[in-house]
Design a protein around this motif. Structure first.
Motif, PDB file in Angstrom:
ATOM      1  N   ASN A  49      10.844  -3.758 -11.732  1.00 38.96           N
ATOM      2  CA  ASN A  49       9.603  -3.017 -11.446  1.00 38.96           C
ATOM      3  C   ASN A  49       8.704  -2.860 -12.667  1.00 38.96           C
ATOM      4  O   ASN A  49       7.724  -2.111 -12.618  1.00 38.96           O
ATOM      5  CB  ASN A  49       9.929  -1.639 -10.852  1.00 38.96           C
ATOM      6  CG  ASN A  49      10.693  -0.758 -11.822  1.00 38.96           C
ATOM      7  OD1 ASN A  49      11.265  -1.250 -12.797  1.00 38.96           O
ATOM      8  ND2 ASN A  49      10.709   0.544 -11.559  1.00 38.96           N
ATOM      9  N   GLU A  76       5.669  -0.368  -4.705  1.00 36.08           N
ATOM     10  CA  GLU A  76       4.835   0.047  -5.834  1.00 36.08           C
ATOM     11  C   GLU A  76       3.684  -0.910  -6.108  1.00 36.08           C
ATOM     12  O   GLU A  76       2.851  -0.649  -6.975  1.00 36.08           O
ATOM     13  CB  GLU A  76       5.698   0.189  -7.095  1.00 36.08           C
ATOM     14  CG  GLU A  76       6.690   1.345  -7.018  1.00 36.08           C
ATOM     15  CD  GLU A  76       7.594   1.436  -8.236  1.00 36.08           C
ATOM     16  OE1 GLU A  76       7.611   0.467  -9.055  1.00 36.08           O
ATOM     17  OE2 GLU A  76       8.295   2.452  -8.381  1.00 36.08           O
ATOM     18  N   GLY A  77       3.630  -2.044  -5.389  1.00 37.45           N
ATOM     19  CA  GLY A  77       2.483  -2.939  -5.488  1.00 37.45           C
ATOM     20  C   GLY A  77       2.603  -4.072  -6.483  1.00 37.45           C
ATOM     21  O   GLY A  77       1.598  -4.610  -6.944  1.00 37.45           O
ATOM     22  N   ASP A  80       0.638  -7.270  -5.740  1.00 37.75           N
ATOM     23  CA  ASP A  80      -0.792  -7.177  -6.064  1.00 37.75           C
ATOM     24  C   ASP A  80      -1.025  -7.491  -7.540  1.00 37.75           C
ATOM     25  O   ASP A  80      -2.005  -8.161  -7.895  1.00 37.75           O
ATOM     26  CB  ASP A  80      -1.313  -5.768  -5.756  1.00 37.75           C
ATOM     27  CG  ASP A  80      -1.060  -5.341  -4.335  1.00 37.75           C
ATOM     28  OD1 ASP A  80      -1.880  -5.666  -3.463  1.00 37.75           O
ATOM     29  OD2 ASP A  80      -0.032  -4.681  -4.085  1.00 37.75           O
ATOM     30  N   ARG A  81      -0.134  -6.978  -8.381  1.00 37.82           N
ATOM     31  CA  ARG A  81      -0.295  -7.193  -9.830  1.00 37.82           C
ATOM     32  C   ARG A  81      -0.177  -8.677 -10.185  1.00 37.82           C
ATOM     33  O   ARG A  81      -0.964  -9.191 -10.998  1.00 37.82           O
ATOM     34  CB  ARG A  81       0.763  -6.386 -10.593  1.00 37.82           C
ATOM     35  CG  ARG A  81       0.610  -4.869 -10.474  1.00 37.82           C
ATOM     36  CD  ARG A  81      -0.637  -4.360 -11.196  1.00 37.82           C
ATOM     37  NE  ARG A  81      -0.735  -4.884 -12.543  1.00 37.82           N
ATOM     38  CZ  ARG A  81      -0.083  -4.366 -13.610  1.00 37.82           C
ATOM     39  NH1 ARG A  81       0.699  -3.299 -13.450  1.00 37.82           N
ATOM     40  NH2 ARG A  81      -0.224  -4.890 -14.803  1.00 37.82           N
ATOM     41  N   GLU A  84      -3.340 -10.457  -9.023  1.00 37.10           N
ATOM     42  CA  GLU A  84      -4.458 -10.189  -9.944  1.00 37.10           C
ATOM     43  C   GLU A  84      -4.347 -11.037 -11.206  1.00 37.10           C
ATOM     44  O   GLU A  84      -5.371 -11.405 -11.811  1.00 37.10           O
ATOM     45  CB  GLU A  84      -4.476  -8.707 -10.316  1.00 37.10           C
ATOM     46  CG  GLU A  84      -4.881  -7.783  -9.175  1.00 37.10           C
ATOM     47  CD  GLU A  84      -4.480  -6.338  -9.423  1.00 37.10           C
ATOM     48  OE1 GLU A  84      -3.985  -6.047 -10.546  1.00 37.10           O
ATOM     49  OE2 GLU A  84      -4.668  -5.506  -8.513  1.00 37.10           O
ATOM     50  N   SER A  93       1.697  -6.988  -0.022  1.00 31.74           N
ATOM     51  CA  SER A  93       0.947  -6.107  -0.914  1.00 31.74           C
ATOM     52  C   SER A  93       1.527  -4.705  -0.833  1.00 31.74           C
ATOM     53  O   SER A  93       2.284  -4.372   0.091  1.00 31.74           O
ATOM     54  CB  SER A  93      -0.516  -6.064  -0.484  1.00 31.74           C
ATOM     55  OG  SER A  93      -0.630  -5.477   0.811  1.00 31.74           O
ATOM     56  N   GLY A  94       1.157  -3.859  -1.777  1.00 35.12           N
ATOM     57  CA  GLY A  94       1.596  -2.472  -1.717  1.00 35.12           C
ATOM     58  C   GLY A  94       1.155  -1.808  -0.432  1.00 35.12           C
ATOM     59  O   GLY A  94       1.892  -1.018   0.171  1.00 35.12           O
ATOM     60  N   ALA A  95      -0.057  -2.139   0.022  1.00 39.17           N
ATOM     61  CA  ALA A  95      -0.572  -1.553   1.259  1.00 39.17           C
ATOM     62  C   ALA A  95       0.248  -1.990   2.459  1.00 39.17           C
ATOM     63  O   ALA A  95       0.479  -1.205   3.390  1.00 39.17           O
ATOM     64  CB  ALA A  95      -2.033  -1.947   1.454  1.00 39.17           C
ATOM     65  N   ARG A 261      -4.167  -4.164   6.599  1.00 38.88           N
ATOM     66  CA  ARG A 261      -3.018  -4.318   5.703  1.00 38.88           C
ATOM     67  C   ARG A 261      -2.278  -5.617   6.043  1.00 38.88           C
ATOM     68  O   ARG A 261      -1.105  -5.580   6.429  1.00 38.88           O
ATOM     69  CB  ARG A 261      -2.058  -3.139   5.848  1.00 38.88           C
ATOM     70  CG  ARG A 261      -2.650  -1.769   5.533  1.00 38.88           C
ATOM     71  CD  ARG A 261      -1.682  -0.677   5.950  1.00 38.88           C
ATOM     72  NE  ARG A 261      -2.181   0.659   5.727  1.00 38.88           N
ATOM     73  CZ  ARG A 261      -1.806   1.462   4.719  1.00 38.88           C
ATOM     74  NH1 ARG A 261      -0.935   1.021   3.833  1.00 38.88           N
ATOM     75  NH2 ARG A 261      -2.287   2.685   4.608  1.00 38.88           N
ATOM     76  N   TYR A 263       0.080  -8.582   6.380  1.00 38.30           N
ATOM     77  CA  TYR A 263       1.447  -8.639   5.852  1.00 38.30           C
ATOM     78  C   TYR A 263       1.858 -10.084   5.628  1.00 38.30           C
ATOM     79  O   TYR A 263       1.847 -10.893   6.550  1.00 38.30           O
ATOM     80  CB  TYR A 263       2.410  -7.968   6.832  1.00 38.30           C
ATOM     81  CG  TYR A 263       3.797  -7.773   6.278  1.00 38.30           C
ATOM     82  CD1 TYR A 263       4.195  -6.543   5.785  1.00 38.30           C
ATOM     83  CD2 TYR A 263       4.706  -8.833   6.223  1.00 38.30           C
ATOM     84  CE1 TYR A 263       5.475  -6.364   5.252  1.00 38.30           C
ATOM     85  CE2 TYR A 263       5.960  -8.669   5.694  1.00 38.30           C
ATOM     86  CZ  TYR A 263       6.342  -7.428   5.215  1.00 38.30           C
ATOM     87  OH  TYR A 263       7.599  -7.267   4.681  1.00 38.30           O
TER      88      TYR A 263
END
Length: 423
Positions: A49, A76-77, A80-81, A84, A93-95, A261, A263
């Motif tokens: 993490n 925790e996303g 996404d990180r 990016e 994604s976290g969402a 969201r 998936y």
């Protein structure tokens, strides 16, 4: 391509074992990994993490694809990180990972989109939760809303146990995960797990399995993260699987798009099946543990190709082949699990166990110390075997397990009992 796998358990060892056979693979890294994974991949001492450190490492090593094993980084996303940072990463994604991060969210989704599940309500007030639980009758199911390492579910047999479970959760037994709870009706039937890949538009079924959650033989004792599993599960007939795909998985994927969201990744449905009718118990947003261990032994297609197809949204262009053989895994845990347990006990006989026909020994909670393998967690080893039948796979797994010298460990001796009773 260079691939980075995140995680350190038996699930990740099984994934590493499958990924290492891919013709697409140039080099496999695992962060942080374990001594078993170290035979297949270069292990990197970065927690799964720690996004900043992992992204820096991925850039340094020209990682082209990242696979996330455990749920916490996903919620925790971390996907996404990586996105990016311009690095391909398979995982929601976290969402979207809220499908595992909030049991209440899932129940609301099921209610809105007519996905079959148990009656329920969400609560932040213990008195109201107790009153509602009493209206459902007993037994009743009390769930912490958030992540609780597979332990935040209590089946209460009577009002006294129900009230105590509700108080326990609101008093912080599961930390922040229990600040909100879900109270739901107890579903009778047979539990099973079903896995699929989705690219937010298409659903590619993987396979089903049956887990053993209770810690002791005969399904006694407290729930755990899983004490063993086998695949295929006879209760998941072709007709039941079709219902799972059409009534649960596909509607969920469409609903997540409608919710904004979308998936992408592995979708794991925990099911209760009665009279051929499946209902959703919960979703997980990643491969299951210990179900992955049996799935990987049955998968004949290239796992890495399938995971890349999910990320690239071309799942409709591939299919998967599965072995007709059964696979079964037995979890060896440290005495005391799922409660308090000691760490550091020495484990011997792993090579002898792995030499049994059809057997793979996956490390879950192990560490290397002074040239020896020691226990470093609650669930420590997954003794996994294939066979023409579940009974043959079971016999091989226990034959291998009996070659392991670890007095501080224990296991269930009845993994696969439902399937064997049907043969």
């Amino acid at each position: 391509m260079n691939v980075l796998l995140l995680g350190s358990g038996g699930r990740e060892h099984a994934l590493a074992w499958s990924l290492s056979a891919s013709p697409l693979l140039t080099k496999l890294y695992c962060a942080p990994g374990n001594p078993g994974i170290a035979a297949l991949a270069e292990c990197v001492p970065i927690a799964a993490n720690k996004a900043d450190a992992l992204i820096a490492f991925a850039k340094e090593k020209n990682i082209e694809f990242v696979i996330v094993g455990p749920e916490v980084p996903l919620v925790e996303g971390i996907a996404d990180r990586f996105a990016e940072a311009g690095i391909k990463c398979l995982g929601p994604s976290g969402a979207a990972a809220v499908l595992e991060g909030s049991k209440g969210f899932v129940k609301d989704l099921c209610e809105e989109f007519d996905i079959p599940t148990a009656r329920y309500r969400r609560f932040t007030d213990p008195a109201a939760a107790k009153d509602y639980a009493a209206t459902l009758g007993f037994p009743v199911v009390i769930k912490a809303d958030g992540l609780a390492a597979g332990k935040g579910v209590i089946i209460a047999e009577d009002k006294q146990a129900s009230d105590a479970a509700i108080d326990e959760m609101f008093d912080g037994a599961f930390g922040e995960a229990g600040q909100e709870i879900v109270v739901e009706e107890f579903l009778e039937g047979e539990e099973a797990s079903f896995f699929a890949l989705t690219d937010s538009e298409h659903v590619l079924p993987l396979a089903g399995a049956q887990d053993h959650k209770r810690v002791f033989d005969g399904d006694k004792g407290p729930n755990t993260g899983g004490m063993g599993a086998y695949s295929p599960a006879p209760v998941l007939t072709d007709t039941v699987v079709e219902k799972v795909i059409e009534r649960i998985l596909k509607p969920t994927v469409k609903a997540m798009v409608k919710r904004g969201r979308p998936y992408v990744g592995v979708l794991f449905a925990g099911l209760m099946i009665k009279d051929g009718e499946p209902k959703l118990i919960e979703f997980n947003c990643r491969f299951g543990d210990p179900e992955t261990q049996v799935l990987m032994l049955r998968l004949k297609s290239d796992l890495l190709t399938a995971l890349i197809a999910a990320h690239d949204k071309v799942l409709d262009q591939i299919d998967l082949r599965w072995s007709d053989e059964a696979a079964l895994t037995v979890v060896m845990a440290t005495k005391g699990y799922p409660g308090d347990y000691a760490k550091g006990s020495v484990i011997e006989g792993l090579e002898e166990a792995g030499a049994v026909e059809g057997v793979q020994v996956f490390h879950a909670g192990t560490a290397a110390k002074d040239g020896k393998i020691v226990a470093s967690g609650g669930r420590v080893l997954n003794i996994t075997a294939t066979g023409k039948t579940v009974a043959e796979a079971q016999a091989r797994a226990y034959a291998a397990l009996d070659k392991i010298n670890w007095p501080e460990g224990f296991c269930r001796r009845d993994i696969g009992w439902r399937a064997i009773g049907r043969q």
